[in-house]
Each structure stands twice: as C-alpha cells, then as structure tokens.
Motif scaffolding. Structure first.
Motif, PDB file in Angstrom:
ATOM      1  N   GLU A 257       0.837  -1.190   0.000  1.00  0.00           N
ATOM      2  CA  GLU A 257       0.000   0.000   0.000  1.00  0.00           C
ATOM      3  C   GLU A 257       0.878   1.248   0.000  1.00  0.00           C
ATOM      4  OE1 GLU A 257      -2.756   0.042   3.196  1.00  0.00           O
ATOM      5  OE2 GLU A 257      -3.661  -1.906   2.707  1.00  0.00           O
ATOM      6  N   LYS A 258       0.413   2.286  -0.644  1.00  0.00           N
ATOM      7  CA  LYS A 258       1.157   3.532  -0.697  1.00  0.00           C
ATOM      8  C   LYS A 258       1.149   4.218   0.666  1.00  0.00           C
ATOM      9  CE  LYS A 258       0.458   4.569  -5.595  1.00  0.00           C
ATOM     10  NZ  LYS A 258      -0.039   5.559  -6.583  1.00  0.00           N
ATOM     11  N   ALA A 259       2.287   4.752   1.022  1.00  0.00           N
ATOM     12  CA  ALA A 259       2.386   5.471   2.302  1.00  0.00           C
ATOM     13  C   ALA A 259       1.627   6.788   2.212  1.00  0.00           C
ATOM     14  CB  ALA A 259       3.843   5.727   2.644  1.00  0.00           C
ATOM     15  N   GLU A 260       0.939   7.113   3.279  1.00  0.00           N
ATOM     16  CA  GLU A 260       0.202   8.371   3.348  1.00  0.00           C
ATOM     17  C   GLU A 260       1.119   9.478   3.891  1.00  0.00           C
ATOM     18  OE1 GLU A 260      -2.789   8.985   2.243  1.00  0.00           O
ATOM     19  OE2 GLU A 260      -3.102   6.906   1.599  1.00  0.00           O
ATOM     20  N   PRO A 261       0.997  10.705   3.388  1.00  0.00           N
ATOM     21  CA  PRO A 261       1.801  11.814   3.914  1.00  0.00           C
ATOM     22  C   PRO A 261       1.523  12.033   5.392  1.00  0.00           C
ATOM     23  CG  PRO A 261       0.724  12.422   1.857  1.00  0.00           C
ATOM     24  CD  PRO A 261       0.114  11.115   2.283  1.00  0.00           C
ATOM     25  N   PHE A 262       2.595  12.311   6.140  1.00  0.00           N
ATOM     26  CA  PHE A 262       2.414  12.599   7.561  1.00  0.00           C
ATOM     27  C   PHE A 262       3.565  13.476   8.038  1.00  0.00           C
ATOM     28  CE2 PHE A 262       5.779   9.687   8.210  1.00  0.00           C
ATOM     29  CZ  PHE A 262       6.201   9.775   9.536  1.00  0.00           C
TER      30      PHE A 262
END
Length: 377
Positions: A257-262
């Motif tokens: 899964e693509k990493a979400e911005p944080f």
C-alpha cells in the motif's frame, strides 16, 4: 621526473600572466586546473552486455582574479554557473595546447572584466581579494601500469552473471549492473608558482533495478559500491546476496500500500542518513556560501554557538585514505586552490568551531584550511 604536459601549462600561464597583469584592468592571480582522466564503463542488463566504453579526456578550468589581493573579482560568470570545462588535446602537442589555453584565457578574462567594479564598497564580499600564499610544489608518483587496465572479459562475465538475476519477471523494466573505473591525474598550476600533480583513482559498481506495480507506477531501487580500484570492490557473492534482497524488496513494494503523507519522526538507513546530513549540514558550513547572497547563510553568525545536539562531534578530514578498512573516495592532499588539506574540527559537543574554508576570506579573517572543492564540468 619532468612532466611534459605540466611544462606546457607552466610556459603558457607565465606568458599569459605577464601580459594580463599589465592591462588597465589587471590580473593579479590566475590558475589552470586540468583533469586528465581515463574512464572505463561496462554495463550489463538482464544478463546481456549493453555497453563497453573507454575514454580519455583532458578538461581545463581557469580561475582569474582582477584587481589586487585586497579587492578583486573573478567575475559573476565564475561564481554562478557559467564556468565550463574546456577540452584540451590529449596528446602533448605544444602548439595545439597553447592555442587552446590562450583562447580560453582570453574568453575568461573578458567575462571577468565585464563584471569588475574597481569602485566597489570594501564591505562587498563579492569584490574581496583572496589570501596570498607561498608557492607549493607536489608531484604524486606515476601510477603503476597494472592500475591502468582491467580484465575486460572477466568483468563482463561477472556483470552478466549479476544482472541476470533480474531476468524472468515480466514486471521488471530495469535490471542493470554497471562498472565504472576512472584513473588519471589532476593538474593545478598558478601564477604564484604553485605546481601540483595529484593522482585520482576510483572504482564503482552501480546496481539499478525497477519494477512496475499493478497500477503502472515504476518503483526503483539502487545500490552502489565504491573502492579505489576494481579488484578492491566487494566480491561477486556479496553483491549477488544484495541483489537477492533487492528483488525481494521490489516484489514486496510492488503490491504494498502507498504510504500516506504525515508529519513526524523519520528513521533513515545508514547510507541515506549520511547523504541527508551532508545535504542539510555539509554544504551550509562551506565558508564561500556564507558570503554569497544566492546561497544559504544558516551558520553565518553562529560561530561558538550550539548548532547540533551536544553528543555530536563533526570533523572533516580529507587526509584520511581509509575508514574502518574502507577506501575514502573523497581523500586528497591538496584542494582545488592548491592549498594543502588538513583535518578540521567543525563541531565539538554540538558547538560550531570552524567552517570549510577556501582562500576567499570572510569577516572572521581566517585563512584557508584546505577545503576548497569544486565540481568541474
């Protein structure tokens, strides 16, 4: 032993300086920097030889200072990206080399004089002179003949055996293994009488692989190995093990899964953390950048203040040839201004103690510590 090419450079720089130092806008310092390099590149992709290339080039860069040691300019063309390396003949044809040197010097003088302002305010650091030095003479020993060649056939076999590991999966769009080997001499000669010849030898293997994800996105991974000469690079078994890990990682990333911005803490691997620290800190402690309005001046007024955590010490030591048994690619005896290199303590217990200094003085007035480095090309 006399170096024929150095003698040609010496004769021409003396002739040029004798003339240019008498003009209305006089030259008080000039130098020639020549990279005389041989390169060998072999590349393999998915088990097949893709390229073999051998090259020999001589690239000239010229530095010219106008005015005097107290107030000068080298022309904004030099400082902000218009400097270009000029090819020289690779044979010691005296007439051809001197002709090219004369033309290149004439062009550089005209470019520099166009931005020279003899009435500039003394506080204008773009007009400050350089530190005057006594002449230095240093000649590295001639490289042994066995360093000047490689077993091309054997290296092609190794590269093909390594890159074939990426073959068989239709989703791979890149599976390259590349050997680069560079050896030769770097010449520095100045109107002050400094004459330096340094050997440069470096070898590298680069692995570049990429896979396409289910949604069509390209996912790349790279791995590099560095050594002084090809025989000192890691053995084939170690590289094959690393390639196996790369293929497993790419396969996992293909469906991940693509990493979400944080916003939050980030953990870097050893290699990545070194590059990151170099970019965010290393360039900012180059003294020349602190005198340029076009560069970051993060540490301009921070000498003696805490700039890093107290547990960190930072030293720059170009004299170190190895570290923990590994070759240090950036080692050098003299910097690109002909100043002898030395170890410098930059940060001690988190406190900024010094900068990487060239011959261009800052307000602190300290001299060069042999850390003037330039990318020529």
């Amino acid at each position: 032993a006399q170096d024929e090419f150095l003698n040609i450079l010496d004769e021409e720089i003396n002739r040029e300086f004798e003339h240019l130092s008498t003009l209305r806008t006089p030259v008080y310092f000039m130098s020639y920097h020549v990279s005389d390099m041989n390169s060998i590149v072999l590349s393999s992709s998915f088990g097949n030889l893709m390229n073999t290339n051998s090259d020999h080039s001589r690239l000239l860069n010229i530095d010219i200072k106008l005015g005097n040691y107290d107030s000068s300019t080298d022309g904004k063309s030099n400082q902000y990206g218009m400097r270009q390396a000029i090819p020289l003949p690779i044979t010691n044809s005296e007439e051809s080399i001197k002709q090219t040197l004369w033309m290149a010097t004439d062009i550089m003088y005209k470019m520099s004089s166009a931005s020279y302002n003899p009435n500039a305010d003394a506080s204008d650091k773009t007009q400050s002179g350089i530190q005057k030095l006594n002449p230095e003479t240093y000649y590295d020993e001639e490289l042994p003949s066995d360093i000047k060649s490689i077993d091309t056939k054997e290296w092609i076999r190794k590269l093909n055996e390594l890159s074939i590991a990426f073959k068989g999966n239709k989703d791979y769009i890149q599976g390259d293994v590349i050997l680069r080997y560079v050896y030769g001499k770097k010449y520095f000669i100045s109107s002050e009488g400094t004459k330096i010849i340094q050997n440069e030898v470096r070898a590298e293997i680069q692995i570049a692989a990429a896979i396409r994800s289910a949604d069509g996105e390209v996912i790349p991974l790279h791995q590099n190995y560095f050594a002084r000469i090809p025989s000192e690079l890691p053995d084939q078994q170690l590289i094959q093990s690393d390639i196996e890990r790369m293929t497993k990682t790419l396969t996992a990333l293909q469906t991940a899964e693509k990493a979400e911005p944080f916003a939050g803490p980030a953990i870097f691997s050893g290699g990545a953390s070194g590059v990151f620290f170099h970019e965010i800190f290393g360039h900012r402690i180059e003294a020349d950048r602190l005198g340029s309005e076009f560069d970051s001046q993060t540490f301009k007024d921070k000498m003696g203040e805490r700039v890093l955590p107290k547990f960190l010490q930072v030293r720059a030591d170009p004299t170190a040839k190895t570290y923990n048994g590994k070759h240090m690619t950036g080692t050098y005896k003299y910097d690109d201004q002909g100043v002898k290199s030395k170890e410098v303590t930059l940060v001690e217990n988190g406190i900024l103690k010094d900068l990487l200094r060239s011959r261009t003085p800052l307000s602190e007035g300290k001299e060069s510590n042999g850390h003037a480095r330039a990318y020529y090309g």
